[in-house]
Write a protein that holds these residues in place. Structure first.
Motif, PDB file in Angstrom:
ATOM      1  N   VAL A 144       0.644  -0.934   0.240  1.00 24.71           N
ATOM      2  CA  VAL A 144       0.029   0.374   0.257  1.00 24.71           C
ATOM      3  C   VAL A 144       0.787   1.035  -0.066  1.00 24.71           C
ATOM      4  N   PRO A 156      -2.734   0.029  -4.199  1.00 28.14           N
ATOM      5  CA  PRO A 156      -3.514   0.744  -3.203  1.00 28.14           C
ATOM      6  C   PRO A 156      -2.736   1.846  -3.052  1.00 28.14           C
ATOM      7  N   TYR A 304      -6.090  -0.666   4.750  1.00 31.83           N
ATOM      8  CA  TYR A 304      -5.918  -0.814   3.598  1.00 31.83           C
ATOM      9  C   TYR A 304      -5.421  -2.667   2.543  1.00 31.83           C
ATOM     10  N   LYS A 307      -7.118  -5.618   5.232  1.00 35.37           N
ATOM     11  CA  LYS A 307      -8.019  -5.936   4.340  1.00 35.37           C
ATOM     12  C   LYS A 307      -7.611  -6.329   2.566  1.00 35.37           C
ATOM     13  N   ILE A 314     -11.481  -3.522  -2.419  1.00 36.23           N
ATOM     14  CA  ILE A 314     -10.876  -2.268  -1.427  1.00 36.23           C
ATOM     15  C   ILE A 314     -11.884  -1.187  -2.369  1.00 36.23           C
ATOM     16  N   ARG A 319      -7.077   6.421  -3.119  1.00 36.44           N
ATOM     17  CA  ARG A 319      -8.417   6.808  -2.414  1.00 36.44           C
ATOM     18  C   ARG A 319      -7.510   8.670  -1.993  1.00 36.44           C
TER      19      ARG A 319
END
Lengths: 333, 333
Positions: A144, A156, A304, A307, A314, A319
Motif C-alpha cells: 500500500v 492501492p 487497506y 484488507k 478495497i 483513495r
DNA sequence: TTGTAAGCGTTATCAA
DNA sequence: TTGATAACGCTTACAA
C-alpha cells in the motif's frame, strides 16, 4: 523457557490438536473440555509461540513500514495512527527507514518477498519505481502506498489531494484581493510538489489571473531555501503581494527573510503554508496553512493493507483525502 | 511460493543439512560442494525463511521499541538512529506505541515473553515499574531503557544527564549576571523533570544564590502551561530576570506570554529552553537551549540490546550522556 | 467430540 | 565431508 502447547495438552490430558482448537476458538471441542483447557491456559498464562504459528499458517502478522526518512513532516502522527489501527487488528509494524538509499529499500522490499512480513506500507519519498513494480507485478506481494504514487502500475494508494491543497491556498489568497501570488516550492520532480503547483495554476485560471513563471520559485526543501527564495523573488520587476509556501521549513526561512527585509506579514505580504505542524503556530504571525488529515492517512493505510491480506475488496484503489484550510493571522488583512 | 532449502538441496543433489551449512558459512562442507550450492542459491535468488530459522534457532532478530507516545520530542531522531544501528546488526525494530495505556504496555511487554522479539527497548515515558520489574526479574527477558529509569531494579539504561542540563542552563543565566531565575517545568513526579530541578538547585548553590520556592512553576507540558506560567510568576513579590524552561511547548507558551506582556527577550527576561528541536530556532528570538545527543542515545540503546542478546558485557549499565548548551539570542544581553 | 500424524522451513545431532 | 533424522511449536486434514 515458556510452556508450549504440548505441555498444556499433557497437563490437560488431551491431544495437542484439541488444545489448538480450544485456544483458537474453533468448533469441534466439547464445552467441558474447552473450559478445562482454557482454565489451564489462564492458570499458566500460556502464550502461543507466534513464530511457530506463523510457520504453520504461513503468516507473520507483521507489516513493513517503509519510509525514506522517519523524521519527515507529520510522519510521527501518521505512523502513530497506523500503528494503532494495525495493532487493533493484531498486526505489528516494522520500521524500515531507507534513508533514500536504494540498496536499503531493496533489502526492505525483500522482507515482503521472504514472507518475513505479510505486507508493506510505503510512506512518502521518491519511489524507486522499478523495485516496486517488480515486487508488485512479478510476485503477488501486498503493498500500500501512502502520500506517494507509483507510475505505470496500479497499487492501492492513500494520499492527500495536494492539487486541491494548492488550489485552496491560492484561492484563499486571491479572495483576500491579492493578485500577484508567488509560489515557493520544492523540486518539481516530486509528485506531491508538482500537484500543489497544478492546484495553484488552476486557481489562477479560475480567477482569470495570468500565470507568471517568474513567480514560481523552486528550491530545496530547507530553511535556507525559503530564506533565499524571498530575495530571489524580490529581484523580479513586479513584486508579489502574497506567498504560498509548500513546506514548513521553507515557510520558516521565508518569513525570516520577509522580516529581515523589514516587511510585515500580512501587511506587505500575506503567507499561506502547508502542513499543520506546531511550527506553523509558532511562526509569528501564526501561519495560515493547508492541513492534511494525518491520522486518517495512517488509519486508512493500515486498513487497506489488512484488507489486502484478508483478500477483502478495497472500495477505491486510489483513495484521495481532502486537505483543509486553517486560517490564521498570516493571511488575513 | 518461494524456493525452500529443500528445493535447493534437490537441485544441487545434496542433503538439506549440507545446504544449510553452506549458506550459513559453517565448516564441514567441501569447497567444491559449497561453490556449487552457492551458485544455485544465487541463480534462484534463494532467501531463507526467517520464520523457520527463528523457530529452529530460537531467535527472531526482531526488537520491540516500546514508547508511550511516538510523537514525543526528538523521538523521531532517536528512533531513526536506533533503527540504523539495529539494522546494521541484522535486527528490525517493531513499533509499540503504548499511548500511556497500561494494558497496551503489558501486551507489548508480553511480546518479549512470547519470544516474539529477541529484546525490547523502552523509550521515555513514565514507567509502569511493576510490569517491567516482573519482566526483568521473574524471567530472563532482555530490556534496555532509554531516557527513563526503573526503580528498585537494575536494567541497562541510556539516558541524558538532565541534572547536568539543568545545571548548564542555570549557570549560563547566572553568568549573564542574572540572579532571579524562574524555573518553568512539568510535573515533578517525572524523573526527567525532577533531575532538571536538581541541576537548577545545584547551580544556585554553587553561585551562592538562595533558592526561592516561588520561582519554581510546575505545570503541565503544554503551550498553555507555559503561557500561564508567566502570568503566575508575575504575581510574586520579586520578579525574575530570567527563565529556564524545561520543554519546547512550555517555551512556546512562555515566550508568547512574555511578548504579550509587552516585555522583551532577552532585554527584560532571558530565556533558556530544553531540547534542540526546530522549534527553538523558530521562536523569536532564537532560543538558547540545552541540547541532547539524540542520535547517540538511539545508537547506544540499539548497541546495548544487541550486546545483551549476544551475551556480551556492557561497560556501563547506566550510561549517562552529556547534554550541551547551544547559545542563541534569547539569553545573551 | 477427540486423537493421530503429517506438514511448515529451518537447524543441529549423530552416524556413516 | 556428507547424509539421515529428529527437533523447533504450531495447524490441520483425516481417522477413530
Amino acid at each position: 523457557m515458556p510452556l508450549t502447547l504440548k505441555d498444556i495438552a499433557k497437563i490437560a490430558g488431551v491431544a495437542e490438536s484439541t488444545v489448538s482448537r480450544a485456544i483458537n476458538n474453533k468448533p469441534g471441542v466439547g464445552a467441558q473440555t474447552r473450559e478445562k483447557i482454557m482454565e489451564i491456559v489462564r492458570e499458566h498464562n500460556y502464550q502461543p509461540n507466534q513464530l511457530a504459528q506463523g510457520l504453520a499458517k504461513r503468516e507473520t502478522h507483521l507489516l513493513a513500514l517503509i519510509v525514506a526518512d522517519l523524521t519527515g513532516p507529520g510522519y510521527s502522527e501518521i505512523i502513530k495512527s497506523m500503528e494503532k489501527t494495525a495493532n487493533q487488528a493484531g498486526y505489528q509494524l516494522i520500521i524500515c527507514n531507507t534513508d533514500n538509499n536504494l540498496a536499503k529499500e531493496k533489502t526492505y522490499l525483500n522482507l515482503v518477498g521472504q514472507h518475513r512480513v505479510d505486507g508493506a506500507i510505503i510512506l512518502g519519498g521518491t519511489l524507486a519505481n522499478n523495485n516496486i513494480m517488480k515486487l508488485a507485478l512479478n510476485q503477488d506481494e501486498l503493498l500500500v502506498l501512502v502520500n506517494c504514487l507509483a507510475e505505470e502500475v496500479l497499487i492501492p494508494t492513500v494520499l492527500v489531494d495536494n492539487a486541491r491543497g494548492g488550489y485552496l491556498a491560492t484561492v484563499h489568497l486571491l479572495e483576500q484581493g491579492l493578485e500577484k501570488i508567488a509560489l515557493v516550492m520544492g523540486p518539481a520532480n516530486d509528485f506531491l510538489e508538482s500537484e500543489k503547483l497544478n492546484g495553484y495554476q488552476q486557481a489562477l485560471a479560475d480567477y482569470n489571473i495570468p500565470f507568471r513563471e517568474q513567480l514560481i520559485i523552486k528550491t530545496n526543501l530547507s530553511r535556507e531555501g525559503g530564506y533565499n527564495a524571498f530575495f530571489r523573488v524580490m529581484k523580479i520587476d513586479e513584486l508579489p503581494d502574497g506567498f504560498f509556501v509548500t513546506n514548513d521549513l521553507l515557510a520558516i526561512g521565508l518569513t525570516e527573510a520577509i522580516k529581515m527585509g523589514g516587511y510585515l506579514i500580512p501587511g506587505d505580504f500575506a503567507v499561506v503554508g502547508y502542513g499543520d505542524s506546531i511550527i506553523s503556530a509558532v511562526i509569528n504571525p501564526a501561519l495560515t496553512v493547508v492541513a492534511e488529515p494525518l491520522q486518517q492517512l495512517g488509519r486508512l493505510a493500515a486498513e487497506y493493507i489488512i484488507k489486502l491480506i484478508n483478500d477483502q475488496a478495497i472500495e477505491e484503489v486510489i483513495r484521495v483525502l481532502e486537505p483543509e484550510l486553517i486560517i490564521r493571522e498570516s493571511s488575513s488583512p
